[in-house]
Motif scaffolding. Sequence first.
Motif, PDB file in Angstrom:
ATOM      1  N   ASP A  63      74.326  -5.018  61.458  1.00 31.34           N
ATOM      2  CA  ASP A  63      74.249  -5.123  62.779  1.00 31.34           C
ATOM      3  C   ASP A  63      73.158  -4.988  63.624  1.00 31.34           C
ATOM      4  N   ARG A  66      73.281  -6.527  67.107  1.00 33.37           N
ATOM      5  CA  ARG A  66      74.404  -6.129  68.154  1.00 33.37           C
ATOM      6  C   ARG A  66      74.367  -4.510  68.334  1.00 33.37           C
ATOM      7  N   TYR A 186      82.353   0.678  68.876  1.00 32.78           N
ATOM      8  CA  TYR A 186      82.886  -0.639  68.333  1.00 32.78           C
ATOM      9  C   TYR A 186      84.425  -0.470  67.947  1.00 32.78           C
TER      10      TYR A 186
END
Length: 277
Positions: A63, A66, A186
């Motif tokens: 990730d 992001r 998240y």
Amino acid sequence: MEVLSTIADFRAARAKLGTLGLVPTMGALHEGHLGLVRAAKARCAAVAATIFVNPLQFGPNEDFSRYPRTLPNDLKLLEAEGVDLVFTPTVDVLYPAGFASRIEVGPIADRLEGAVRPGHFAGVATVVAKLFAITRPDVAFFGQKDVQQTVVIRRMVADLDVDVAISVEPTAREADGLARSSRNIYLDAGQRAQAPALYRALMAADSAWASGERNGDVLRDMMREIVEAQTDGVIDYVSFADPVALEEIDRAGHAGGVLSLAVRFGTTRLLDNHILS
């Protein structure tokens, strides 16, 4: 508070300071990071933090793009804590054209997180070595939550004779036991409600240890069963390992060990650990 983005500017500012405590971060700061800053302030005349999302420690399907980047808020938090210097390099500053070196730290980097994320700890060791060379801290502060990372960094510092003391501070936790992490944002509401099961699993194994259980398989099975019963997460690993070599323990002596686990909730991986002694 000075915010500096070039190596030359940081070195010039650092030269004016005395004993320096360093808190390396990837930003998206939370109370765990701020606890490290406070620990540094208690021990050192000056404190520096680094904010750099390190591409070398992310795999091709991870990730990096992001990963949360919240620099303006991070700087406000650090200024409120009285940090003296903040180093905010770009990728081009730390890894200019032609950069090719890597630091490998041996078998401890290939276990646990290293087995799931090949090359991750070479990226960690490389960026930390560069940050130490640039910032020249007397003491560097890390959180126990990333326990394998602390073992890797201590190995690197010892092997390369880096003149910096490593201070590992206790894991910062939410009221329900969940280890604080930048990736917690998240989690959706259901995942967030299930996530404290990781801590409950560690505490169950800790209680069994306190009652005399020394069989590594029993402790690992206990943690696995709790996570599977109380969450929809997918377990990457559960571990009861030697605290120095990170090799799995079959039957423990009195020296203790490290309980750890990694669980995926959707695309979010949560890590937690507890040290037995």
